[in-house]
Design a protein around this motif. Sequence first.
Motif, PDB file in Angstrom:
ATOM      1  N   ASN A  40       0.797  -1.215   0.000  1.00 48.93           N
ATOM      2  CA  ASN A  40       0.000   0.000   0.000  1.00 48.93           C
ATOM      3  C   ASN A  40       0.839   1.278   0.000  1.00 48.93           C
ATOM      4  O   ASN A  40       0.448   2.294   0.562  1.00 48.93           O
ATOM      5  N   CYS A  41       1.980   1.230  -0.664  1.00 49.03           N
ATOM      6  CA  CYS A  41       2.830   2.417  -0.781  1.00 49.03           C
ATOM      7  C   CYS A  41       2.091   3.529  -1.518  1.00 49.03           C
ATOM      8  O   CYS A  41       2.261   4.713  -1.219  1.00 49.03           O
ATOM      9  N   ASN A  42       1.257   3.110  -2.480  1.00 47.99           N
ATOM     10  CA  ASN A  42       0.484   4.080  -3.256  1.00 47.99           C
ATOM     11  C   ASN A  42      -0.489   4.877  -2.394  1.00 47.99           C
ATOM     12  O   ASN A  42      -0.865   5.979  -2.751  1.00 47.99           O
ATOM     13  N   GLY A  43      -0.850   4.346  -1.236  1.00 48.55           N
ATOM     14  CA  GLY A  43      -1.769   5.049  -0.344  1.00 48.55           C
ATOM     15  C   GLY A  43      -1.231   6.395   0.111  1.00 48.55           C
ATOM     16  O   GLY A  43      -1.990   7.351   0.265  1.00 48.55           O
ATOM     17  N   CYS A  44       0.069   6.495   0.302  1.00 45.49           N
ATOM     18  CA  CYS A  44       0.688   7.758   0.733  1.00 45.49           C
ATOM     19  C   CYS A  44       1.473   8.448  -0.378  1.00 45.49           C
ATOM     20  O   CYS A  44       1.506   9.675  -0.437  1.00 45.49           O
TER      21      CYS A  44
END
Length: 115
Positions: free
Chosen positions: A35-39
Amino acid sequence: MRFRNFLVALTLAWAIAPASAADITKGRVAWMKFNCNGCHGGNAKGGMGPNIVGKDAHDLSTAISGDKTSGGMINYTKNTNPASIPTSTDLDNMSAYLKSIDTASEPKWVDWWNH
């Protein structure tokens, strides 16, 4: 002397060799899975977290393991579940993915569980 120069040249060539398509794909999978794309946004150019396009595995490891005041990621520094922390292989592959952004080899799919 020639042999040493050869070894240096070979080492440099290996170090700057482009990542394989498989490594880039695995990096995109890890990017989505953790979930790196979340931030950092779907294209790693920033969001709540900074732009990290082109970062290498060492930069990623340092950021993950630091504390919030030193630029670390709080969701990893407080995490006690080893399965939810990227391995060194994950970081190498994510770096390959980050370096592929805005190139012809950049994967753009979002269904990471199918890859």
